[in-house]
Every structure is written in structure tokens, then in C-alpha cells.
Design a protein around this motif. Structure first.
Motif, PDB file in Angstrom:
ATOM      1  N   ALA A  51       0.830  -1.205   0.000  1.00  0.00           N
ATOM      2  CA  ALA A  51       0.000   0.000   0.000  1.00  0.00           C
ATOM      3  C   ALA A  51       0.867   1.258   0.000  1.00  0.00           C
ATOM      4  O   ALA A  51       0.579   2.223  -0.719  1.00  0.00           O
ATOM      5  CB  ALA A  51      -0.942  -0.011   1.207  1.00  0.00           C
ATOM      6  N   ILE A  52       1.910   1.246   0.789  1.00  0.00           N
ATOM      7  CA  ILE A  52       2.794   2.408   0.848  1.00  0.00           C
ATOM      8  C   ILE A  52       3.499   2.612  -0.494  1.00  0.00           C
ATOM      9  O   ILE A  52       3.596   3.734  -0.994  1.00  0.00           O
ATOM     10  CB  ILE A  52       3.811   2.260   2.002  1.00  0.00           C
ATOM     11  N   TYR A  87       1.936   6.647  -6.726  1.00  0.00           N
ATOM     12  CA  TYR A  87       0.822   7.482  -7.177  1.00  0.00           C
ATOM     13  C   TYR A  87       1.148   8.958  -6.970  1.00  0.00           C
ATOM     14  O   TYR A  87       0.939   9.787  -7.853  1.00  0.00           O
ATOM     15  CB  TYR A  87      -0.444   7.094  -6.403  1.00  0.00           C
ATOM     16  N   ILE A  88       1.685   9.293  -5.810  1.00  0.00           N
ATOM     17  CA  ILE A  88       2.022  10.683  -5.498  1.00  0.00           C
ATOM     18  C   ILE A  88       3.131  11.189  -6.408  1.00  0.00           C
ATOM     19  O   ILE A  88       3.075  12.304  -6.929  1.00  0.00           O
ATOM     20  CB  ILE A  88       2.451  10.827  -4.020  1.00  0.00           C
ATOM     21  N   SER A  89       4.147  10.400  -6.619  1.00  0.00           N
ATOM     22  CA  SER A  89       5.286  10.860  -7.423  1.00  0.00           C
ATOM     23  C   SER A  89       4.956  10.884  -8.911  1.00  0.00           C
ATOM     24  O   SER A  89       5.607  11.573  -9.674  1.00  0.00           O
ATOM     25  CB  SER A  89       6.508   9.989  -7.175  1.00  0.00           C
ATOM     26  N   GLN A 126       5.494   8.698 -11.051  1.00  0.00           N
ATOM     27  CA  GLN A 126       6.421   7.896 -11.837  1.00  0.00           C
ATOM     28  C   GLN A 126       5.893   6.479 -11.940  1.00  0.00           C
ATOM     29  O   GLN A 126       5.231   5.979 -11.037  1.00  0.00           O
ATOM     30  CB  GLN A 126       7.804   7.899 -11.202  1.00  0.00           C
ATOM     31  N   GLU A 127       6.202   5.855 -13.038  1.00  0.00           N
ATOM     32  CA  GLU A 127       5.795   4.470 -13.284  1.00  0.00           C
ATOM     33  C   GLU A 127       4.300   4.287 -13.083  1.00  0.00           C
ATOM     34  O   GLU A 127       3.843   3.357 -12.425  1.00  0.00           O
ATOM     35  CB  GLU A 127       6.575   3.520 -12.377  1.00  0.00           C
ATOM     36  N   ALA A 128       3.537   5.196 -13.657  1.00  0.00           N
ATOM     37  CA  ALA A 128       2.081   5.177 -13.478  1.00  0.00           C
ATOM     38  C   ALA A 128       1.456   3.887 -13.971  1.00  0.00           C
ATOM     39  O   ALA A 128       0.458   3.427 -13.418  1.00  0.00           O
ATOM     40  CB  ALA A 128       1.449   6.374 -14.180  1.00  0.00           C
ATOM     41  N   THR A 129       2.027   3.284 -15.011  1.00  0.00           N
ATOM     42  CA  THR A 129       1.426   2.058 -15.539  1.00  0.00           C
ATOM     43  C   THR A 129       1.497   0.921 -14.536  1.00  0.00           C
ATOM     44  O   THR A 129       0.696  -0.002 -14.601  1.00  0.00           O
ATOM     45  CB  THR A 129       2.109   1.627 -16.847  1.00  0.00           C
ATOM     46  N   ALA A 130       2.436   0.978 -13.592  1.00  0.00           N
ATOM     47  CA  ALA A 130       2.528  -0.074 -12.579  1.00  0.00           C
ATOM     48  C   ALA A 130       1.336  -0.028 -11.634  1.00  0.00           C
ATOM     49  O   ALA A 130       1.039  -1.003 -10.953  1.00  0.00           O
ATOM     50  CB  ALA A 130       3.825   0.066 -11.800  1.00  0.00           C
ATOM     51  N   TYR A 131       0.632   1.102 -11.590  1.00  0.00           N
ATOM     52  CA  TYR A 131      -0.474   1.257 -10.660  1.00  0.00           C
ATOM     53  C   TYR A 131      -1.833   1.202 -11.347  1.00  0.00           C
ATOM     54  O   TYR A 131      -2.848   1.279 -10.682  1.00  0.00           O
ATOM     55  CB  TYR A 131      -0.307   2.571  -9.886  1.00  0.00           C
ATOM     56  N   LEU A 132      -1.826   1.107 -12.654  1.00  0.00           N
ATOM     57  CA  LEU A 132      -3.083   0.954 -13.379  1.00  0.00           C
ATOM     58  C   LEU A 132      -3.475  -0.518 -13.373  1.00  0.00           C
ATOM     59  O   LEU A 132      -2.623  -1.390 -13.492  1.00  0.00           O
ATOM     60  CB  LEU A 132      -2.930   1.406 -14.831  1.00  0.00           C
TER      61      LEU A 132
END
Length: 126
Positions: free
Chosen positions: A30-31, A37-39, A41-47
């Protein structure tokens, strides 16, 4: 680290749903997710993978459609140029000067040229 009892209960419930072996593993994931998410960066890792797949497919379809349209446009442009070349007797010097002028016009207007502009130029206008 201190968390409220409500958050602790949420961690317990979600830990099972996420197939984490420990609550600590869930909290670390979660952290990492939230900091990513905040930074930004690497947004695709969180989609979600399904969303990423749909987005990639949509972009690919759009790219293919644009390529097909550009090909058709190039064919039509080639036809127009051949028709004009067959009907015109333009000296080479004038042809090369016209090409240079056209390149400058397209650069100056970012490609926004109309037939009216060309007619005006050919009639001696600016």
C-alpha cells in the motif's frame, strides 16, 4: 507506526482479499502504491492491467487509422501532382523556386495552407 483500530481492521480485511501472507506485506504494498501514485512515476505499474490493455489497444487502433488515412491522402496528393504536372509546362527554375516558397509558407503557418492562399500567391499577392 500507529494506526487507528478502524484502519487496522481494514488492513486485516483487505490483506485477505489481496492474497498477502502478512499484514506487513499488505501495508508495504500500500505504501509503495501510494508513493508511486504521489510521485507520478511508473504510473502504468499502478493501473489495473485490464485498463492498461484497453488504453494500449485504443492507442494502437488510433495509430493504425491515422496511418491508413495518411496513406490515402498521399495517394490522392500524388494523383493531383501528376495531373498538374501533365498539364503544366513549368520551367525547372520556377519549379524549384516554388518548392522553396512552399516550404517557407508551410513552416510559417505550421501547415495551415489553403487553396485561396495559393491562388493569391500565384496572382502576385502576399
Amino acid at each position: 507506526m500507529r494506526i487507528s483500530p478502524e484502519t487496522q481492521q481494514l488492513v486485516k480485511e483487505m490483506c485477505l482479499r489481496d492474497n498477502c501472507r502478512t499484514q506487513n506485506e499488505f501495508i508495504e504494498k500500500a505504501i509503495r502504491f501510494y508513493t508511486g501514485y504521489i510521485s507520478g512515476q511508473e504510473a502504468t505499474a499502478y493501473l489495473p492491467p485490464a485498463l492498461a490493455s484497453v488504453l494500449c489497444g485504443t492507442v494502437q487502433d488510433t495509430e493504425n487509422r491515422i496511418c491508413r488515412l495518411l496513406f490515402k491522402l498521399a495517394v490522392e496528393q500524388d494523383m493531383v501532382m501528376n495531373v498538374l504536372a501533365a498539364g503544366m509546362e513549368l520551367p525547372n527554375e520556377q519549379f524549384h523556386a516554388l518548392r522553396g516558397q512552399c516550404v517557407q509558407d508551410v513552416k510559417k503557418t505550421s501547415g495551415s495552407i489553403s487553396l485561396d492562399d495559393a491562388v493569391r500567391y500565384q496572382r502576385g499577392g502576399l
